[in-house]
Design a protein around this motif. Structure first.
Motif, PDB file in Angstrom:
ATOM      1  N   TRP A 163      84.355  -6.979  -2.080  1.00  0.00           N
ATOM      2  CA  TRP A 163      83.042  -7.135  -1.458  1.00  0.00           C
ATOM      3  C   TRP A 163      82.764  -5.963  -0.531  1.00  0.00           C
ATOM      4  O   TRP A 163      83.639  -5.509   0.210  1.00  0.00           O
ATOM      5  N   THR A 164      81.504  -5.465  -0.575  1.00  0.00           N
ATOM      6  CA  THR A 164      81.140  -4.361   0.309  1.00  0.00           C
ATOM      7  C   THR A 164      79.992  -4.698   1.251  1.00  0.00           C
ATOM      8  O   THR A 164      79.998  -4.260   2.404  1.00  0.00           O
ATOM      9  N   CYS A 165      78.975  -5.455   0.784  1.00  0.00           N
ATOM     10  CA  CYS A 165      77.849  -5.716   1.677  1.00  0.00           C
ATOM     11  C   CYS A 165      77.011  -6.874   1.170  1.00  0.00           C
ATOM     12  O   CYS A 165      77.112  -7.275  -0.003  1.00  0.00           O
ATOM     13  N   GLU A 166      76.197  -7.411   2.078  1.00  0.00           N
ATOM     14  CA  GLU A 166      75.226  -8.456   1.760  1.00  0.00           C
ATOM     15  C   GLU A 166      73.838  -7.956   2.126  1.00  0.00           C
ATOM     16  O   GLU A 166      73.650  -7.344   3.178  1.00  0.00           O
ATOM     17  N   GLU A 167      72.869  -8.223   1.267  1.00  0.00           N
ATOM     18  CA  GLU A 167      71.478  -7.860   1.504  1.00  0.00           C
ATOM     19  C   GLU A 167      70.618  -9.099   1.278  1.00  0.00           C
ATOM     20  O   GLU A 167      70.813  -9.831   0.305  1.00  0.00           O
ATOM     21  N   VAL A 168      69.646  -9.331   2.178  1.00  0.00           N
ATOM     22  CA  VAL A 168      68.773 -10.493   2.068  1.00  0.00           C
ATOM     23  C   VAL A 168      67.335 -10.006   1.905  1.00  0.00           C
ATOM     24  O   VAL A 168      66.838  -9.216   2.720  1.00  0.00           O
ATOM     25  N   ILE A 261      69.808 -13.905  -1.487  1.00  0.00           N
ATOM     26  CA  ILE A 261      70.982 -13.456  -0.741  1.00  0.00           C
ATOM     27  C   ILE A 261      71.905 -12.759  -1.723  1.00  0.00           C
ATOM     28  O   ILE A 261      72.592 -13.400  -2.528  1.00  0.00           O
ATOM     29  N   TYR A 262      71.889 -11.437  -1.695  1.00  0.00           N
ATOM     30  CA  TYR A 262      72.657 -10.618  -2.625  1.00  0.00           C
ATOM     31  C   TYR A 262      73.966 -10.157  -1.989  1.00  0.00           C
ATOM     32  O   TYR A 262      73.989  -9.756  -0.822  1.00  0.00           O
ATOM     33  N   ASN A 263      75.029 -10.198  -2.785  1.00  0.00           N
ATOM     34  CA  ASN A 263      76.306  -9.630  -2.376  1.00  0.00           C
ATOM     35  C   ASN A 263      76.771  -8.663  -3.456  1.00  0.00           C
ATOM     36  O   ASN A 263      76.624  -8.929  -4.655  1.00  0.00           O
ATOM     37  N   PHE A 264      77.337  -7.545  -3.013  1.00  0.00           N
ATOM     38  CA  PHE A 264      77.745  -6.473  -3.918  1.00  0.00           C
ATOM     39  C   PHE A 264      79.260  -6.274  -3.842  1.00  0.00           C
ATOM     40  O   PHE A 264      79.851  -6.290  -2.752  1.00  0.00           O
ATOM     41  N   ILE A 281      73.556   0.109  -5.355  1.00  0.00           N
ATOM     42  CA  ILE A 281      72.943  -0.989  -4.593  1.00  0.00           C
ATOM     43  C   ILE A 281      71.438  -0.789  -4.497  1.00  0.00           C
ATOM     44  O   ILE A 281      70.649  -1.717  -4.734  1.00  0.00           O
ATOM     45  N   ALA A 282      71.012   0.416  -4.151  1.00  0.00           N
ATOM     46  CA  ALA A 282      69.585   0.694  -4.011  1.00  0.00           C
ATOM     47  C   ALA A 282      68.847   0.499  -5.335  1.00  0.00           C
ATOM     48  O   ALA A 282      67.743  -0.060  -5.373  1.00  0.00           O
ATOM     49  N   ASP A 283      69.458   0.946  -6.437  1.00  0.00           N
ATOM     50  CA  ASP A 283      68.823   0.790  -7.743  1.00  0.00           C
ATOM     51  C   ASP A 283      68.711  -0.680  -8.132  1.00  0.00           C
ATOM     52  O   ASP A 283      67.698  -1.113  -8.686  1.00  0.00           O
ATOM     53  N   ASN A 284      69.758  -1.457  -7.849  1.00  0.00           N
ATOM     54  CA  ASN A 284      69.709  -2.903  -8.101  1.00  0.00           C
ATOM     55  C   ASN A 284      68.563  -3.547  -7.339  1.00  0.00           C
ATOM     56  O   ASN A 284      67.759  -4.300  -7.906  1.00  0.00           O
ATOM     57  N   LEU A 285      68.483  -3.275  -6.062  1.00  0.00           N
ATOM     58  CA  LEU A 285      67.480  -3.926  -5.224  1.00  0.00           C
ATOM     59  C   LEU A 285      66.065  -3.475  -5.575  1.00  0.00           C
ATOM     60  O   LEU A 285      65.110  -4.247  -5.437  1.00  0.00           O
ATOM     61  N   GLN A 286      65.922  -2.238  -6.043  1.00  0.00           N
ATOM     62  CA  GLN A 286      64.603  -1.771  -6.452  1.00  0.00           C
ATOM     63  C   GLN A 286      64.090  -2.586  -7.638  1.00  0.00           C
ATOM     64  O   GLN A 286      62.920  -2.986  -7.673  1.00  0.00           O
ATOM     65  N   VAL A 287      64.951  -2.866  -8.608  1.00  0.00           N
ATOM     66  CA  VAL A 287      64.546  -3.688  -9.750  1.00  0.00           C
ATOM     67  C   VAL A 287      64.156  -5.087  -9.273  1.00  0.00           C
ATOM     68  O   VAL A 287      63.154  -5.661  -9.722  1.00  0.00           O
ATOM     69  N   VAL A 288      64.924  -5.653  -8.346  1.00  0.00           N
ATOM     70  CA  VAL A 288      64.626  -6.992  -7.829  1.00  0.00           C
ATOM     71  C   VAL A 288      63.266  -7.009  -7.144  1.00  0.00           C
ATOM     72  O   VAL A 288      62.433  -7.903  -7.372  1.00  0.00           O
ATOM     73  N   ARG A 289      63.002  -6.027  -6.300  1.00  0.00           N
ATOM     74  CA  ARG A 289      61.737  -5.998  -5.547  1.00  0.00           C
ATOM     75  C   ARG A 289      60.521  -5.860  -6.461  1.00  0.00           C
ATOM     76  O   ARG A 289      59.422  -6.302  -6.104  1.00  0.00           O
ATOM     77  N   GLU A 290      60.709  -5.259  -7.616  1.00  0.00           N
ATOM     78  CA  GLU A 290      59.594  -5.100  -8.536  1.00  0.00           C
ATOM     79  C   GLU A 290      59.041  -6.438  -9.022  1.00  0.00           C
ATOM     80  O   GLU A 290      57.901  -6.507  -9.493  1.00  0.00           O
ATOM     81  N   ASP A 291      59.829  -7.498  -8.919  1.00  0.00           N
ATOM     82  CA  ASP A 291      59.381  -8.820  -9.352  1.00  0.00           C
ATOM     83  C   ASP A 291      58.527  -9.544  -8.316  1.00  0.00           C
ATOM     84  O   ASP A 291      57.866 -10.541  -8.646  1.00  0.00           O
ATOM     85  N   PHE A 292      58.542  -9.098  -7.079  1.00  0.00           N
ATOM     86  CA  PHE A 292      57.955  -9.902  -6.012  1.00  0.00           C
ATOM     87  C   PHE A 292      56.443 -10.054  -6.155  1.00  0.00           C
ATOM     88  O   PHE A 292      55.895 -11.140  -5.956  1.00  0.00           O
ATOM     89  N   GLU A 293      55.741  -8.966  -6.485  1.00  0.00           N
ATOM     90  CA  GLU A 293      54.283  -9.060  -6.536  1.00  0.00           C
ATOM     91  C   GLU A 293      53.827 -10.044  -7.598  1.00  0.00           C
ATOM     92  O   GLU A 293      52.938 -10.873  -7.347  1.00  0.00           O
TER      93      GLU A 293
END
Length: 332
Positions: A163-168, A261-264, A281-293
């Protein structure tokens, strides 16, 4: 096959029923068990508004509701930390690591008061392949809930990933709208154009199994994902990439707000790979954020009364059907 009626995504009463019948009765992924390394380490979180914490004690892990037995205050702040005793910040009641009440300061003369009556309420916990789960009132064992997830990941070296980090991340839509979105790849060409260009979309496959929706697609050169994305009942995910994985828990804040709640986790956590890990991590989260709108606008349309349930694709929306069938079974 038709989509669920919008009321299932907009009704506060149905959301309250979801908390009681789904979130309180199922195993919820909290994160890596490795975060509880030393005595006193804890993880405090919410499960659809229900506050819980898990703590490493002298005798092993214990899990409790994060609720003072006196006046209902929160005992530990959400997140991680370390504490020797559990002291309520409101009126300073103190519990031991086994949950027993140890001290009630300034209480006064009360012959009917018994310390033993006011231990913390416990919740169940379990560990599967290094991942820590809790359940408030589980309807079945963790293994039974995982179902086909166990053989699906049997050959993956999950325990070797650190485990390295958690992002919410948070957004304004019902948790079921986001889940409907996650368990199908039909939206990828329209919502994720760069992701679409990096996979063989014609070969994208979605299959539903016991407790599991599996999505696969052959990746093209340069895609950080390995081409397999998993969703597990009722609300967690696991995606594989070269040299690691991420997990997420889709957690309702209320009937129209959700947090992810993402963990990497990575096999190589050396300083030399820190830049590459940060990019993954940044690339993963960018794909996730694209779904929000699209989720937010779908929520608005469901609330407006302007949407009537439409059909589901037999090719691409088998995961949606499986998820919604499970919801119907719980509510029946």
């Amino acid at each position: 096959m038709r989509n669920l009626d919008p009321v299932h995504y907009t009704s506060p009463d149905i959301h309250r029923a979801d908390i009681d019948s789904i979130f309180a009765r199922s195993w919820q992924l909290i994160g890596p068990a490795s975060r509880l390394r030393q005595r006193g380490d804890y993880i405090a979180t919410e499960i659809a508004g229900q506050k819980v914490f898990v703590r490493q004690t002298r005798d092993g892990i214990r899990a409790f509701r994060n609720v003072c037995r006196h006046r209902g205050a929160r005992l530990l702040p959400e997140g991680t930390g370390r504490c020797n005793t559990i002291r309520c910040p409101y009126h300073q009641w103190v519990w031991g690591e086994d949950g027993s009440l140890l001290n009630v300061p300034w209480w006064g003369d009360d012959p009917d008061f018994e310390m033993s009556d006011w231990a913390l309420d416990t919740v169940e916990w379990d560990i599967w392949r290094g991942l820590l789960f809790v359940a408030i009132d589980p309807a079945q064992s963790l293994e039974a809930q995982l179902g086909d997830t166990i053989p699906e990941l049997a050959d993956e070296p999950l325990e070797t990933f650190q485990w390295t980090c958690e992002e919410v991340l948070t957004f304004d839509a019902n948790w079921k709208i986001y889940t409907d979105n996650f368990v199908e790849g039909y939206h990828i060409p329209g919502i994720h154009p760069e992701f679409h260009a990096a996979i063989d979309f014609d070969a994208f496959s979605t299959t539903a199994h016991d407790g599991l929706v599996r999505m696969t697609a052959p990746p093209k050169q340069g895609l950080f994902y390995r081409g397999k994305w998993l969703w597990m009942w009722p609300n967690w995910t696991l995606s594989l990439f070269e040299g690691g994985m991420n997990t997420s828990r889709i957690n309702p804040i209320d009937h129209r707000r959700t947090e992810l709640i993402y963990n990497f986790y990575f096999a190589d956590t050396s300083p030399e790979t820190s830049e590459a890990r940060a990019k993954t991590i940044a690339d993963n989260l960018q794909v996730v954020r694209e779904d929000f709108e699209v989720c937010l606008e779908t929520q608005k349309n469901y609330e407006s009364g302007g949407y009537r349930p439409g059909p589901l694709s037999p090719r691409h929306e088998q995961g949606v059907k499986y998820f919604q069938d499970r919801l119907r079974a719980v509510s029946d």
